[in-house]
Enzyme design. Structure first.
Site, mmCIF file in Angstrom:
data_model
loop_
_atom_site.group_PDB
_atom_site.id
_atom_site.type_symbol
_atom_site.label_atom_id
_atom_site.label_comp_id
_atom_site.label_asym_id
_atom_site.label_seq_id
_atom_site.Cartn_x
_atom_site.Cartn_y
_atom_site.Cartn_z
ATOM 1 C CG ASN A 28 -0.244 -0.475 2.481
ATOM 2 O OD1 ASN A 28 0.590 0.229 3.020
ATOM 3 N ND2 ASN A 28 -0.524 -1.697 2.884
ATOM 4 N N GLY A 45 -7.292 -4.607 0.599
ATOM 5 C CA GLY A 45 -7.729 -5.800 -0.145
ATOM 6 C C GLY A 45 -8.181 -5.550 -1.563
ATOM 7 C CB SER A 74 -4.690 -4.240 7.279
ATOM 8 O OG SER A 74 -3.649 -4.591 6.364
ATOM 9 C CG ASP A 75 -0.008 -2.398 6.585
ATOM 10 O OD1 ASP A 75 -0.023 -2.844 5.425
ATOM 11 O OD2 ASP A 75 0.256 -3.101 7.575
ATOM 12 C CG HIS A 96 4.071 -8.176 1.290
ATOM 13 N ND1 HIS A 96 3.461 -9.199 1.955
ATOM 14 C CD2 HIS A 96 3.693 -7.058 1.926
ATOM 15 C CE1 HIS A 96 2.762 -8.719 2.955
ATOM 16 N NE2 HIS A 96 2.879 -7.413 2.956
ATOM 17 C CE1 TYR A 228 32.619 16.755 9.643
ATOM 18 C CE2 TYR A 228 33.234 15.593 11.657
ATOM 19 C CZ TYR A 228 33.593 16.266 10.505
ATOM 20 O OH TYR A 228 34.908 16.456 10.208
HETATM 21 O O1 LIG Z 1 1.368 -7.086 5.228
HETATM 22 C C1 LIG Z 1 0.181 -7.172 5.025
HETATM 23 C C2 LIG Z 1 -0.579 -8.401 5.315
HETATM 24 O O2 LIG Z 1 0.328 -9.401 5.768
HETATM 25 C C3 LIG Z 1 -0.531 -6.005 4.428
HETATM 26 O O3 LIG Z 1 0.353 -4.932 4.359
HETATM 27 C C4 LIG Z 1 -0.942 -6.330 3.003
HETATM 28 O O4 LIG Z 1 0.213 -6.445 2.222
HETATM 29 C C5 LIG Z 1 -1.808 -5.231 2.441
HETATM 30 O O5 LIG Z 1 -2.944 -5.127 3.250
HETATM 31 P P1 LIG Z 1 -4.045 -4.045 2.841
HETATM 32 O O6 LIG Z 1 -3.350 -2.739 2.626
HETATM 33 O O7 LIG Z 1 -4.686 -4.560 1.563
HETATM 34 O O8 LIG Z 1 -5.012 -4.025 4.001
#
Ligand SMILES: O=C(CO)[C@@H](O)[C@H](O)COP(=O)(O)O
Length: 232
Positions: A28, A45, A74-75, A96, A228
């Site tokens: 994302n 998703g 979800s993040d 990923h 530095y």
């Molecule tokens: O790492 C994860 C799940 O393991 C999430 O980061 C997915 O890769 C993406 O999730 P969404 O952004 O679709 O909720």
């Protein structure tokens, strides 16, 4: 009301599959509007090939939805936590991508072996430790942000010079002055991770690049006197 911000976020998200950094719905991207204290983020998703500008969700720094029909990534709380704490970042990416995730799953920092790495950051790329059981049972996404802050504090790193991190058991997060730079950093991280893995396959005893060369390369590219440090 947030059309331009949503478009910036959408275009940056669509770069991820083009660069081979994600499959299906992995990862994302978000983009922030500092004047309005909100950020745009990919909905959870949704496959990239189905994503539209209208799907992009607007959230505040507490990860609450300000505008949008869909559930944000979800993040989202991790993105919100980074925006709230590091006030000069303009965009964040989570992917990923294969080699970065491999180093993250191995729980290892990516050593700085050469000038390709040094052109982008003059330190080993840190791997933040896996979340503890308590963190996992707690507010998982916020704790992910806390693990990133903790490893930067422990290693004395500047988020303005090190714009990338691995999270053990999970994967890479990158950031930058805007979403496009965060995507660029995600692609750089994946390539540096791949090079480092291959380097160790060829020579498991490869030494790190010498300090003078790594600092000179970073300085040449960033006009910063890396000798530095520029902690912040
Ligand atoms: O790492 C994860 C799940 O393991 C999430 O980061 C997915 O890769 C993406 O999730 P969404 O952004 O679709 O909720």
């Amino acid at each position: 009301m947030y059309t331009t911000l949503k478009e910036e976020c959408f275009e940056a998200n669509m770069q991820l599959p083009k660069l081979g950094l994600v499959l299906f719905t992995f990862g994302n991207v978000s983009a922030v509007d500092r004047e309005r204290s909100v950020f745009a983020i990919k909905p959870s998703g949704v496959p990239y090939e189905k994503l539209t500008v209208d799907d992009i969700v607007i959230c505040d720094y507490d990860a609450k939805i300000v505008e949008g029909k869909m559930r944000p990534s979800s993040d989202t709380k991790t993105h919100a936590s980074l925006y709230k704490t590091w006030d000069s970042i303009g965009g964040i990416v989570h992917t990923h991508s294969t080699y970065a995730v491999a180093w993250a799953q191995a729980g290892l920092d990516i050593p700085i072996f050469g000038t390709t790495h040094a052109d982008h950051t003059h330190q080993d790329i840190p791997c933040a430790p896996a979340l503890t059981d308590d963190m996992i049972q707690g507010d998982y996404e916020y704790e992910t942000g806390n693990q990133i802050f903790n490893v930067f504090a422990e290693k004395g790193l500047s988020y303005k010079e090190m714009e990338m991190v691995l999270l053990q058991n999970h994967g890479p997060f990158t950031w930058g002055k805007n979403a496009d730079k965060a995507v660029y950093n995600a692609a750089v991280l994946e390539e540096v991770a791949r090079m480092a893995y291959l380097t160790l396959q060829i020579n498991p005893n490869t030494p790190r690049i010498k300090d003078s060369l790594r600092l000179k390369h970073y300085e040449r590219k960033h006009g910063v006197n890396a000798y530095y440090g520029q902690g912040c």
